[in-house]
Design a protein around this motif. Structure first.
Motif, PDB file in Angstrom:
ATOM      1  N   GLN A 429     -84.008  33.083 -52.989  1.00 35.38           N
ATOM      2  CA  GLN A 429     -84.995  33.856 -52.035  1.00 35.38           C
ATOM      3  C   GLN A 429     -84.560  35.251 -51.736  1.00 35.38           C
ATOM      4  O   GLN A 429     -83.200  35.337 -51.814  1.00 35.38           O
ATOM      5  CB  GLN A 429     -84.943  33.072 -50.886  1.00 35.38           C
ATOM      6  CG  GLN A 429     -85.914  33.679 -49.587  1.00 35.38           C
ATOM      7  CD  GLN A 429     -85.861  32.809 -48.438  1.00 35.38           C
ATOM      8  OE1 GLN A 429     -85.450  31.794 -48.378  1.00 35.38           O
ATOM      9  NE2 GLN A 429     -86.477  33.423 -47.422  1.00 35.38           N
ATOM     10  N   ASP A 430     -85.330  36.276 -51.606  1.00 35.08           N
ATOM     11  CA  ASP A 430     -84.648  37.508 -51.336  1.00 35.08           C
ATOM     12  C   ASP A 430     -85.746  38.125 -50.115  1.00 35.08           C
ATOM     13  O   ASP A 430     -86.790  37.424 -49.865  1.00 35.08           O
ATOM     14  CB  ASP A 430     -84.812  38.541 -52.608  1.00 35.08           C
ATOM     15  CG  ASP A 430     -86.343  38.654 -53.054  1.00 35.08           C
ATOM     16  OD1 ASP A 430     -87.365  39.152 -52.223  1.00 35.08           O
ATOM     17  OD2 ASP A 430     -86.609  38.309 -54.221  1.00 35.08           O
ATOM     18  N   ASP A 431     -85.411  39.196 -49.643  1.00 39.85           N
ATOM     19  CA  ASP A 431     -86.118  39.806 -48.748  1.00 39.85           C
ATOM     20  C   ASP A 431     -86.665  41.159 -49.154  1.00 39.85           C
ATOM     21  O   ASP A 431     -86.769  42.252 -48.448  1.00 39.85           O
ATOM     22  CB  ASP A 431     -85.076  40.010 -47.432  1.00 39.85           C
ATOM     23  CG  ASP A 431     -83.791  40.728 -47.946  1.00 39.85           C
ATOM     24  OD1 ASP A 431     -83.820  41.145 -48.993  1.00 39.85           O
ATOM     25  OD2 ASP A 431     -83.182  41.242 -46.830  1.00 39.85           O
ATOM     26  N   GLY A 432     -87.128  41.301 -50.415  1.00 36.81           N
ATOM     27  CA  GLY A 432     -87.883  42.185 -50.832  1.00 36.81           C
ATOM     28  C   GLY A 432     -89.260  42.517 -50.361  1.00 36.81           C
ATOM     29  O   GLY A 432     -89.714  41.986 -49.426  1.00 36.81           O
ATOM     30  N   PRO A 433     -90.294  43.225 -51.276  1.00 39.08           N
ATOM     31  CA  PRO A 433     -91.395  43.586 -50.982  1.00 39.08           C
ATOM     32  C   PRO A 433     -92.599  42.474 -50.889  1.00 39.08           C
ATOM     33  O   PRO A 433     -93.638  42.629 -50.684  1.00 39.08           O
ATOM     34  CB  PRO A 433     -91.830  44.619 -51.761  1.00 39.08           C
ATOM     35  CG  PRO A 433     -90.833  44.474 -53.083  1.00 39.08           C
ATOM     36  CD  PRO A 433     -89.559  43.759 -52.649  1.00 39.08           C
ATOM     37  N   GLY A 434     -92.094  41.428 -51.611  1.00 38.16           N
ATOM     38  CA  GLY A 434     -93.157  40.209 -51.911  1.00 38.16           C
ATOM     39  C   GLY A 434     -94.090  40.502 -52.615  1.00 38.16           C
ATOM     40  O   GLY A 434     -94.203  41.374 -53.397  1.00 38.16           O
ATOM     41  N   ILE A 435     -94.636  39.551 -53.211  1.00 37.97           N
ATOM     42  CA  ILE A 435     -95.771  39.480 -54.259  1.00 37.97           C
ATOM     43  C   ILE A 435     -97.059  38.708 -53.646  1.00 37.97           C
ATOM     44  O   ILE A 435     -97.032  37.689 -52.976  1.00 37.97           O
ATOM     45  CB  ILE A 435     -95.316  38.575 -55.443  1.00 37.97           C
ATOM     46  CG1 ILE A 435     -94.085  39.137 -55.968  1.00 37.97           C
ATOM     47  CG2 ILE A 435     -96.356  38.458 -56.464  1.00 37.97           C
ATOM     48  CD1 ILE A 435     -93.326  38.241 -56.985  1.00 37.97           C
TER      49      ILE A 435
END
Length: 495
Positions: A429-435
């Motif tokens: 899991q990351d806290d990036g921009p999402g998809i």
């Protein structure tokens, strides 16, 4: 003609079910009617209760004004206004309760008008100067209004009391018949089941004589099936040279054994041919990559020479074109490397080794995660026997993507794990921009990328390799994400 056992059982149970269905329908109908008339009785009681409350509130309102006129205390007027305010709830409830009775609706409308007039009438008296004579005059003047209200309320109550008596009679009838219907259904069911039990028991005793012969046949069949199962297990494990010996009986199992022998021979031939094709494919991928990279490096070198030797003679637009050319060449090299990696993904037969996943994740983080990112491991990560290289490549691609496609210079990557039986479920899991949801399936297809195709880093092969490795392991992978809410890749890996 003597009927077979299963025919008798079907007929018997069909008869039992038919009788049970009819009696159950009768009992169900009786219960439904009982429930209906119970609701009707409750409905009528509610109408009577609301009319009684309404009459009480009107009487209390008149008493409040009269007491005020007698005693001269304004606090006695509080029940006057509160009583009429509360009567609105009674009118609203009665409006719903008698909506299916036009006669009662008309009376309720008349009663609503009379109550409004009574309120105006009493309000006018409440503004007069208090005195015993004023109170006496109020009682005399209001006698007609109260009589009118009382007559309408009495008619409403009389109508509802007639309905109540009828509905209570029906309710009493169904209260008495419902238990009888249920008992009759139960007794019939018991009688039919006992009769079926006796008939089936007699038939089963007659069939016991066949058990000895069936046991002998079953033992022989089980022995032959065990031989066939052993062959199937060895085929599943990859041994295509196995054959069934001494199975010449001309029956279904004998024919099956012959077919399995032919199948294993065909599988052995096809598997050998497949191994040869895979070797040829590996060789082709290596040669293709090598032969494509050589001219590619030459073109890259020529572009660099032009930039170095003709830097002063190049216009700004020509420099831009050369930069675009270098980007395309870098992307082409990445695509060649990615294709080679995709062709070989999951093809290497690695012997299972003991893998400490916690240590493996630490090693991968040291390689692909920069210092300005955090890697969290809230769940204990397991140690088990598996293909270390494949699992390491999966974590490398997923954690590398979390960094590469992050929209901030810093971020957090969380590695989770849960035991789900035959597999471990890992979450990256990351806290990036999402998809966005519409791209959740597309990202696993080869050459599919959400970045601009002119970006050299985005070849669209990395997640395809991940999915291919996991598919080879008989695992699954999916993505959980939404725009601006980070991304979580969830994959299962067999123990």
């Amino acid at each position: 003609m003597r009927l077979k056992l299963n025919t008798k059982i079907i007929l018997g149970f069909g008869l039992a079910l038919s009788v049970l269905l009819l009696t159950s329908l009768g009992a169900y109908k009786s219960i439904q009617q009982l429930s209906f008339y119970t609701r009707q009785v409750e409905h009528t009681n509610q109408v009577l209760q609301h009319t009684s409350d309404l009459r009480t509130k009107i009487r209390d309102a008149q008493n409040a004004v009269r007491n005020y006129l007698l005693l001269g205390d304004a606090t006695y007027l509080l029940p006057f206004s509160d009583g009429f305010q509360a009567s609105k709830e009674n009118f609203d409830s009665l409006q719903l309760l008698v909506r299916d009775n036009p006669e009662q609706q008309a009376r309720l409308d008349s009663l609503r008008r009379m109550t409004a007039n009574e309120r105006v009438f009493l309000a006018r008296w409440a503004r007069m100067a208090p005195s015993p004579f004023t109170a006496r005059d109020l009682v005399r003047a209001d006698q007609y209004n109260l009589n009118q209200l009382r007559r309408v309320l009495t008619r409403m109550r009389s109508t509802e009391e007639v309905l109540l008596r009828e509905r209570m009679q029906n309710q009493d009838f169904y209260e008495n018949t419902t238990p009888v219907a249920i008992v009759v259904a139960a007794v019939l069911a018991i009688v039919i089941v006992l009769w079926l039990f006796v008939k089936i028991s007699n038939e089963l005793k007659a069939n016991q004589r066949l058990q000895v012969e069936l046991s002998r046949v079953n033992d022989d069949t089980a022995r032959r099936i065990d031989i066939i199962e052993e062959l199937a297990d060895r085929v599943v494990q990859g041994d295509y040279t196995v054959k069934i010996r001494n199975e010449d009986q001309q029956d279904s199992l004998g024919n099956l054994a012959t077919s399995l022998n032919r199948m294993t021979q065909t599988l052995e031939e096809n598997f050998t041919a497949l191994q040869n094709r895979n070797k040829e494919l590996d060789q082709f991928a290596y040669v293709a990559a090598h032969d494509l990279k050589a001219p590619l490096r030459g073109v890259t070198t020529v572009v660099k020479w032009i930039e170095d030797e003709l830097a002063n003679e190049l216009s700004a637009q020509m420099s831009q074109y050369l930069g675009m050319m270098k980007g395309r060449l870098n992307r082409l090299e990445d695509l060649i490397n990615g294709l080679l990696a995709y062709a070989r993904a999951g093809r290497a037969n690695q012997e299972p080794t003991e893998v400490n996943v916690d240590q493996l994740v630490s090693n991968v983080a040291d390689m692909v995660v920069p210092n300005n990112f955090r890697v969290l491991r809230p769940d204990p990560l397991p140690t088990f026997l598996t293909d270390r290289l494949g699992l390491e490549q999966v974590f490398t691609n997923l954690m590398g993507n979390a960094v590469k496609y992050h929209h901030q210079p810093t971020g957090t990557i969380t590695i989770g794990c849960h035991d789900v039986g035959r597999c471990y479920e890992f979450r990256v899991q990351d806290d990036g921009p999402g998809i966005a949801p519409e791209y959740h399936e597309k990202i696993f297809l080869i050459f599919q990328t959400l970045r601009d195709r002119h970006t050299a880093e985005s070849t669209g092969i990395g997640l395809s390799i991940v999915k291919k490795i996991i598919d080879e392991q008989k695992g699954t992978i999916h993505v959980e994400s939404a725009p601006n809410q980070g991304t979580t890749f969830v994959f299962t890996w067999p123990k």
